[in-house]
Design an enzyme around this catalytic site. Structure first.
Site, PDB file in Angstrom:
ATOM      1  N   PRO A 103       0.787  -1.223   0.000  1.00 36.53           N
ATOM      2  CA  PRO A 103       0.000   0.000   0.000  1.00 36.53           C
ATOM      3  C   PRO A 103       0.824   1.281   0.000  1.00 36.53           C
ATOM      4  O   PRO A 103       1.878   1.359   0.636  1.00 36.53           O
ATOM      5  CB  PRO A 103      -0.831  -0.095   1.287  1.00 36.53           C
ATOM      6  CG  PRO A 103      -0.180  -1.130   2.108  1.00 36.53           C
ATOM      7  CD  PRO A 103       0.493  -2.075   1.161  1.00 36.53           C
ATOM      8  N   ASN A 104       0.297   2.253  -0.718  1.00 31.97           N
ATOM      9  CA  ASN A 104       0.826   3.623  -0.809  1.00 31.97           C
ATOM     10  C   ASN A 104       2.094   3.738  -1.658  1.00 31.97           C
ATOM     11  O   ASN A 104       2.551   4.843  -1.928  1.00 31.97           O
ATOM     12  CB  ASN A 104       1.074   4.225   0.593  1.00 31.97           C
ATOM     13  CG  ASN A 104      -0.191   4.248   1.431  1.00 31.97           C
ATOM     14  OD1 ASN A 104      -1.218   4.746   0.977  1.00 31.97           O
ATOM     15  ND2 ASN A 104      -0.165   3.662   2.622  1.00 31.97           N
ATOM     16  N   ARG A 112       5.058  10.932  -2.371  1.00 33.31           N
ATOM     17  CA  ARG A 112       4.824  10.537  -0.978  1.00 33.31           C
ATOM     18  C   ARG A 112       6.101  10.739  -0.145  1.00 33.31           C
ATOM     19  O   ARG A 112       7.124  10.102  -0.431  1.00 33.31           O
ATOM     20  CB  ARG A 112       4.448   9.046  -0.972  1.00 33.31           C
ATOM     21  CG  ARG A 112       4.304   8.466   0.404  1.00 33.31           C
ATOM     22  CD  ARG A 112       4.227   6.953   0.373  1.00 33.31           C
ATOM     23  NE  ARG A 112       4.102   6.444   1.720  1.00 33.31           N
ATOM     24  CZ  ARG A 112       4.346   5.199   2.067  1.00 33.31           C
ATOM     25  NH1 ARG A 112       4.723   4.301   1.166  1.00 33.31           N
ATOM     26  NH2 ARG A 112       4.213   4.831   3.320  1.00 33.31           N
ATOM     27  N   TYR A 171      11.349   8.736   1.109  1.00 32.75           N
ATOM     28  CA  TYR A 171      11.357   7.738   0.029  1.00 32.75           C
ATOM     29  C   TYR A 171      12.003   8.224  -1.278  1.00 32.75           C
ATOM     30  O   TYR A 171      12.147   7.439  -2.209  1.00 32.75           O
ATOM     31  CB  TYR A 171       9.915   7.276  -0.252  1.00 32.75           C
ATOM     32  CG  TYR A 171       9.272   6.621   0.959  1.00 32.75           C
ATOM     33  CD1 TYR A 171       9.750   5.416   1.463  1.00 32.75           C
ATOM     34  CD2 TYR A 171       8.202   7.222   1.622  1.00 32.75           C
ATOM     35  CE1 TYR A 171       9.189   4.825   2.583  1.00 32.75           C
ATOM     36  CE2 TYR A 171       7.626   6.638   2.743  1.00 32.75           C
ATOM     37  CZ  TYR A 171       8.127   5.447   3.218  1.00 32.75           C
ATOM     38  OH  TYR A 171       7.570   4.865   4.327  1.00 32.75           O
ATOM     39  N   ASN A 183       8.092  -5.676  -1.348  1.00 34.76           N
ATOM     40  CA  ASN A 183       8.073  -4.566  -0.395  1.00 34.76           C
ATOM     41  C   ASN A 183       6.630  -4.509   0.121  1.00 34.76           C
ATOM     42  O   ASN A 183       5.757  -3.945  -0.540  1.00 34.76           O
ATOM     43  CB  ASN A 183       8.461  -3.246  -1.058  1.00 34.76           C
ATOM     44  CG  ASN A 183       8.495  -2.106  -0.039  1.00 34.76           C
ATOM     45  OD1 ASN A 183       7.987  -2.249   1.081  1.00 34.76           O
ATOM     46  ND2 ASN A 183       9.082  -0.987  -0.426  1.00 34.76           N
ATOM     47  N   ALA A 217       3.353  -0.968   4.610  1.00 35.37           N
ATOM     48  CA  ALA A 217       2.858  -0.992   5.997  1.00 35.37           C
ATOM     49  C   ALA A 217       2.407  -2.392   6.429  1.00 35.37           C
ATOM     50  O   ALA A 217       2.417  -2.698   7.633  1.00 35.37           O
ATOM     51  CB  ALA A 217       1.719   0.002   6.155  1.00 35.37           C
ATOM     52  N   HIS A 220       4.384  -4.664   8.914  1.00 34.50           N
ATOM     53  CA  HIS A 220       4.318  -4.548  10.370  1.00 34.50           C
ATOM     54  C   HIS A 220       3.012  -5.079  10.955  1.00 34.50           C
ATOM     55  O   HIS A 220       2.839  -5.071  12.167  1.00 34.50           O
ATOM     56  CB  HIS A 220       4.515  -3.080  10.766  1.00 34.50           C
ATOM     57  CG  HIS A 220       5.579  -2.380   9.971  1.00 34.50           C
ATOM     58  ND1 HIS A 220       6.900  -2.780  10.014  1.00 34.50           N
ATOM     59  CD2 HIS A 220       5.523  -1.359   9.062  1.00 34.50           C
ATOM     60  CE1 HIS A 220       7.610  -2.009   9.183  1.00 34.50           C
ATOM     61  NE2 HIS A 220       6.790  -1.153   8.603  1.00 34.50           N
ATOM     62  N   ASP A 249       1.741 -15.779   6.383  1.00 32.17           N
ATOM     63  CA  ASP A 249       1.266 -17.152   6.168  1.00 32.17           C
ATOM     64  C   ASP A 249       1.301 -17.525   4.682  1.00 32.17           C
ATOM     65  O   ASP A 249       1.667 -18.650   4.327  1.00 32.17           O
ATOM     66  CB  ASP A 249      -0.164 -17.313   6.705  1.00 32.17           C
ATOM     67  CG  ASP A 249      -0.198 -17.465   8.223  1.00 32.17           C
ATOM     68  OD1 ASP A 249       0.876 -17.662   8.830  1.00 32.17           O
ATOM     69  OD2 ASP A 249      -1.301 -17.399   8.796  1.00 32.17           O
ATOM     70  N   GLU A 298      12.796  -9.564   0.873  1.00 29.48           N
ATOM     71  CA  GLU A 298      12.010  -8.440   1.403  1.00 29.48           C
ATOM     72  C   GLU A 298      12.807  -7.154   1.178  1.00 29.48           C
ATOM     73  O   GLU A 298      14.010  -7.112   1.480  1.00 29.48           O
ATOM     74  CB  GLU A 298      11.776  -8.673   2.899  1.00 29.48           C
ATOM     75  CG  GLU A 298      11.022  -7.568   3.603  1.00 29.48           C
ATOM     76  CD  GLU A 298      10.932  -7.823   5.125  1.00 29.48           C
ATOM     77  OE1 GLU A 298      11.339  -8.917   5.595  1.00 29.48           O
ATOM     78  OE2 GLU A 298      10.473  -6.913   5.831  1.00 29.48           O
ATOM     79  N   HIS A 352      12.898  -2.843   1.665  1.00 26.23           N
ATOM     80  CA  HIS A 352      12.370  -1.565   2.151  1.00 26.23           C
ATOM     81  C   HIS A 352      13.259  -0.452   1.638  1.00 26.23           C
ATOM     82  O   HIS A 352      14.491  -0.548   1.735  1.00 26.23           O
ATOM     83  CB  HIS A 352      12.317  -1.526   3.682  1.00 26.23           C
ATOM     84  CG  HIS A 352      11.428  -2.581   4.232  1.00 26.23           C
ATOM     85  ND1 HIS A 352      10.056  -2.489   4.156  1.00 26.23           N
ATOM     86  CD2 HIS A 352      11.703  -3.778   4.790  1.00 26.23           C
ATOM     87  CE1 HIS A 352       9.533  -3.586   4.676  1.00 26.23           C
ATOM     88  NE2 HIS A 352      10.509  -4.397   5.055  1.00 26.23           N
ATOM     89  N   ARG A 399      13.535   4.338  12.132  1.00 18.75           N
ATOM     90  CA  ARG A 399      12.272   5.083  12.162  1.00 18.75           C
ATOM     91  C   ARG A 399      11.469   4.734  13.426  1.00 18.75           C
ATOM     92  O   ARG A 399      12.025   4.219  14.391  1.00 18.75           O
ATOM     93  CB  ARG A 399      11.519   4.806  10.858  1.00 18.75           C
ATOM     94  CG  ARG A 399      12.327   5.241   9.627  1.00 18.75           C
ATOM     95  CD  ARG A 399      11.580   5.004   8.337  1.00 18.75           C
ATOM     96  NE  ARG A 399      10.366   5.796   8.273  1.00 18.75           N
ATOM     97  CZ  ARG A 399       9.403   5.595   7.368  1.00 18.75           C
ATOM     98  NH1 ARG A 399       9.540   4.637   6.461  1.00 18.75           N
ATOM     99  NH2 ARG A 399       8.320   6.346   7.370  1.00 18.75           N
TER     100      ARG A 399
HETATM  101  C1  DQA Z   1       8.481   0.835   3.549  1.00 23.50           C
HETATM  102  C2  DQA Z   1       8.596   1.041   5.068  1.00 23.50           C
HETATM  103  C3  DQA Z   1       7.271   0.822   5.745  1.00 23.50           C
HETATM  104  O1  DQA Z   1       7.403   1.020   7.149  1.00 23.50           O
HETATM  105  C4  DQA Z   1       6.241   1.795   5.228  1.00 23.50           C
HETATM  106  O2  DQA Z   1       4.981   1.565   5.804  1.00 23.50           O
HETATM  107  C5  DQA Z   1       6.162   1.812   3.736  1.00 23.50           C
HETATM  108  C6  DQA Z   1       7.390   1.693   2.949  1.00 23.50           C
HETATM  109  C7  DQA Z   1       9.799   1.172   2.815  1.00 23.50           C
HETATM  110  O3  DQA Z   1       9.918   0.798   1.644  1.00 23.50           O
HETATM  111  O4  DQA Z   1      10.678   1.833   3.370  1.00 23.50           O
HETATM  112  O5  DQA Z   1       5.101   2.018   3.171  1.00 23.50           O
HETATM  113  O6  DQA Z   1       8.210  -0.533   3.301  1.00 23.50           O
END
Ligand code: DQA
Length: 152
Positions: free
Chosen positions: A13-14, A21, A26, A77, A80, A83, A90, A101, A103, A110
């Protein structure tokens, strides 16, 4: 000729709003820019990639299920959902291929709620805090992991 190795790159998401953003965290690259970087790197490595993004947990899970038969590795990635999502953890447990993974930001620098990842315990490895280049490093990592798998 052998079929190309297919890698699924999932974004949570996002991340569709990358570029505008929180650019101080980022950066200014959009997800399309990152996709272009990945396409180039993948081509050099002989991979075929699919770059997908969803704001919906269920859709991400449906895509992870595809990796049971269709994909040789997943780069994810989870944003959110990293977390919060036991469901994504699963789903990833069902997949029998390398999982990296990614980020963009260093989640450990953070807020404390970002320090826990439900995905890391089921991932093969984690790339964190290296900006958008982390996706390309993940492709390199997958190349190494798949080579290692072939040698076994
Ligand atoms: C993220 C880090 C996450 O905590 C955050 O919610 C994101 C982006 C990152 O790429 O740094 O949306 O996964």
């Amino acid at each position: 000729m052998a079929d190309p190795v297919k890698i699924l790159i999932l974004n949570g998401p996002n991340l569709n709003l990358l570029g505008t953003r929180e650019p101080d965290i980022y950066g200014h690259e959009t997800l399309t820019d990152i996709g272009r970087r990945c396409e180039q790197r993948a081509k050099a490595l002989g991979f075929e990639i699919a770059m997908r993004q969803s704001n919906s947990e269920g859709e991400l899970i449906d895509w992870i299920h595809e990796a049971v038969s269709k994909w040789s590795a997943i780069i994810i990635n989870p944003a959110a959902y990293t977390h919060t999502s036991v469901a994504i953890m699963d789903a990833l447990k069902l997949v029998n291929c390398p999982i990296v993974e990614v980020h963009i930001s260093n989640i450990y620098k953070r807020e404390s709620f970002r320090h826990h990842s439900f995905v890391s315990p089921v991932a093969t490895g984690v790339i964190c805090g290296l900006g958008p280049a982390g996706y390309e490093f993940a492709l390199e990592a997958v190349a190494g992991l798949l080579r290692k798998k072939e040698e076994v």
